[in-house]
Write an enzyme that holds these catalytic residues in place. Structure first.
Site, PDB file in Angstrom:
ATOM      1  N   TRP A 100       0.855  -1.187   0.000  1.00 14.64           N
ATOM      2  CA  TRP A 100       0.000   0.000   0.000  1.00 14.64           C
ATOM      3  C   TRP A 100       0.897   1.245   0.000  1.00 14.64           C
ATOM      4  O   TRP A 100       1.716   1.419   0.904  1.00 14.64           O
ATOM      5  CB  TRP A 100      -0.879   0.036   1.233  1.00 14.64           C
ATOM      6  N   GLU A 220      -8.352  -2.691  -6.106  1.00 12.50           N
ATOM      7  CA  GLU A 220      -9.685  -3.240  -6.385  1.00 12.50           C
ATOM      8  C   GLU A 220     -10.724  -2.167  -6.703  1.00 12.50           C
ATOM      9  O   GLU A 220     -11.784  -2.104  -6.077  1.00 12.50           O
ATOM     10  CB  GLU A 220     -10.132  -4.140  -5.222  1.00 12.50           C
ATOM     11  N   GLU A 326      -3.577 -11.277  -6.434  1.00 10.98           N
ATOM     12  CA  GLU A 326      -4.014 -11.632  -5.073  1.00 10.98           C
ATOM     13  C   GLU A 326      -4.828 -12.898  -5.202  1.00 10.98           C
ATOM     14  O   GLU A 326      -5.661 -13.003  -6.103  1.00 10.98           O
ATOM     15  CB  GLU A 326      -4.985 -10.578  -4.497  1.00 10.98           C
TER      16      GLU A 326
END
Ligand SMILES: *[C@@H]1O[C@H](CO)[C@@H](O)[C@H](O)[C@H]1NC(C)=O
Ligand SMILES: *[C@@H]1O[C@H](CO)[C@@H](O)[C@H](O)[C@H]1NC(C)=O
Ligand SMILES: *[C@@H]1O[C@H](CO)[C@@H](O)[C@H](O)[C@H]1NC(C)=O
Length: 398
Positions: A100, A220, A326
């Site tokens: 992140w 996402e 992922e």
């Protein structure tokens, strides 16, 4: 045992061209462990990653790459924990780490808690201090030392670490109160201007670092009930902007891979506002991404193999590699995920896979267990990292 007869191959992957003792391939395993594996990656041999032949070309080697995800590494405050995490990745041949690059807050946290952008005052503030982007600086530096390539993400669709909702709470507008609908964020002039400012703040710090594999527009991104043009237009505009700041690094979207031809089950539909193939056609996006969580999506575990293959086919058709970015499950990690890994390495245009998520020991205990976590020194690790690594080495013809 973490290292078996596969060790020399791991060592070759990890040490790259600085690996003088490659003759050591025939040495007994015991003589190879330890110091050689902890040898520093020679950062001066690193170069900007490229895509080539539907694969990633990393520091001159075009092949299939394994890796993992760590949302937490950018928020750790202990340098030694960051270093030991990267050492673990290096020792285990996990070449790619997705992290992140955002941490948005609407209220200033307690002293000592890391955040990168605050929407608490009268103006948004990007935190470039010691509890701000300097933490990301350390992560990048440690990745450089260990030869790990990073995918750095700019904003979350979800409300963890702020996300799009944190922007909208500040900028107001119709959807400001509805964190479950991000549609306004993609088209809000103010939110997009601030998002671009944030992107510039991050990109300018690491523009010259070959350890960055790719910039990622969002985690996402979804826009439920929206026309797919909303995300398409935003992704086109943003990727062009990132390339204008930094033409040397790869750029990718970070979506789950929804919306493509398939069996008509929910993930294949366009209801979340995502059209995988259309987005993959954006010139400035260098590779595709897709995720896999059958349980949350109401499909079977076995269905996941077809999901991987469908994306491989779409990516091959688009002439771009795709990253299986992922995948996770809360139970039976090895049994459920190993087949997906096997499918991925046998599918054309799938360039690598990153399991969700990495688990390590730190000075303050084990990192977050969200049920999906694969910890070092576990049976799951042996299966999904060690055995998978062997299979990848065979596939790469090492
Ligand atoms: C790695 O190399 C890049 C340039 O290629 C340089 O900017 C960076 O400082 C180096 N990192 C380390 C930790 O030496
Ligand atoms: C992510 O975005 C979708 C679509 O806007 C939304 O349904 C979902 O709730 C979002 N997640 C959060 C927590 O914002
Ligand atoms: C979110 O808001 C947009 C624009 O107002 C609308 O088109 C869309 O249907 C909404 N989505 C949901 C799930 O309510």
């Amino acid at each position: 045992m973490k290292f078996n007869q596969f060790l020399p191959l791991v060592a070759a992957l990890v040490l790259g061209s600085s690996c003088a003792p490659l003759e050591g391939v025939h040495l007994p395993i015991a003589q190879q462990a330890g110091s050689q594996l902890h040898k520093r990656f020679d950062n001066s041999t690193a170069s900007f990653a490229k895509t080539a032949n539907l694969q990633f070309d990393i520091d001159g080697a075009s092949k299939y790459y394994p890796g993992t995800n760590s949302y937490w590494i950018s928020f750790m405050t202990n340098d030694a924990d960051v270093d030991s995490t990267f050492a673990t990745l290096q020792e285990n041949g996990l070449k790619i780490l997705r992290i992140w690059g955002f941490n948005d807050v609407n209220e200033k946290p307690q002293e000592g808690t890391v955040y990168f952008q605050s929407f608490a005052g009268s103006e948004p503030v990007i935190n470039t201090g010691a509890d701000g982007l300097e933490r990301l600086d350390y992560v990048v530096k440690s990745a450089e030392k260990h030869g790990i390539k990073l995918i750095i993400n700019f904003v979350n669709n979800w409300t963890d670490y702020g996300g799009m909702a944190a922007y909208m709470k500040f900028f107001g507008g119709a959807q400001s109160a509805d964190a479950s609908n991000n549609s306004a964020w993609y088209t809000s002039t103010e939110a997009q201007a601030q998002y671009k400012k944030y992107i510039e703040a991050v990109v300018s710090r690491f523009k010259t670092s070959p350890t960055v594999l790719a910039w990622e527009l969002a985690n996402e991104p979804r826009c439920k009930g929206c026309d797919t043009s909303v995300i398409f237009n935003w992704a086109s505009e943003t990727s062009k902007y990132v390339k204008s700041l930094d033409p040397n690094h790869l750029v990718t979207l970070g979506d789950e891979g929804f919306g493509l031809e398939g069996d008509g089950s929910y993930p294949y539909t366009y209801g979340e506002g995502v059209d995988f193939v259309k987005n993959l056609g954006i010139k400035e996006l260098d590779f595709g991404t897709f995720h896999l969580y059958p349980k949350s999506w109401g499909v079977s575990n076995d269905w996941g193999n077809g999901w991987v293959e469908s994306h491989g086919a779409a990516c091959a058709a688009a002439g771009k590699p795709c990253l299986f970015e992922e995948y996770g499950t809360e139970t039976d990690h090895c049994t459920v995920e190993q087949p997906w890994q096997k499918t991925a390495i046998n599918t054309k245009a799938i360039a690598g896979d990153l399991f969700w998520q990495l688990g390590v020991d730190t000075s303050t205990g084990k990192t977050h267990d969200d049920g999906n976590t694969i910890y070092t020194n576990s049976e799951d690790w042996k299966c999904l990292v060690d055995n998978h690594g062997e299979a990848i080495a065979q596939r790469n013809g090492a």
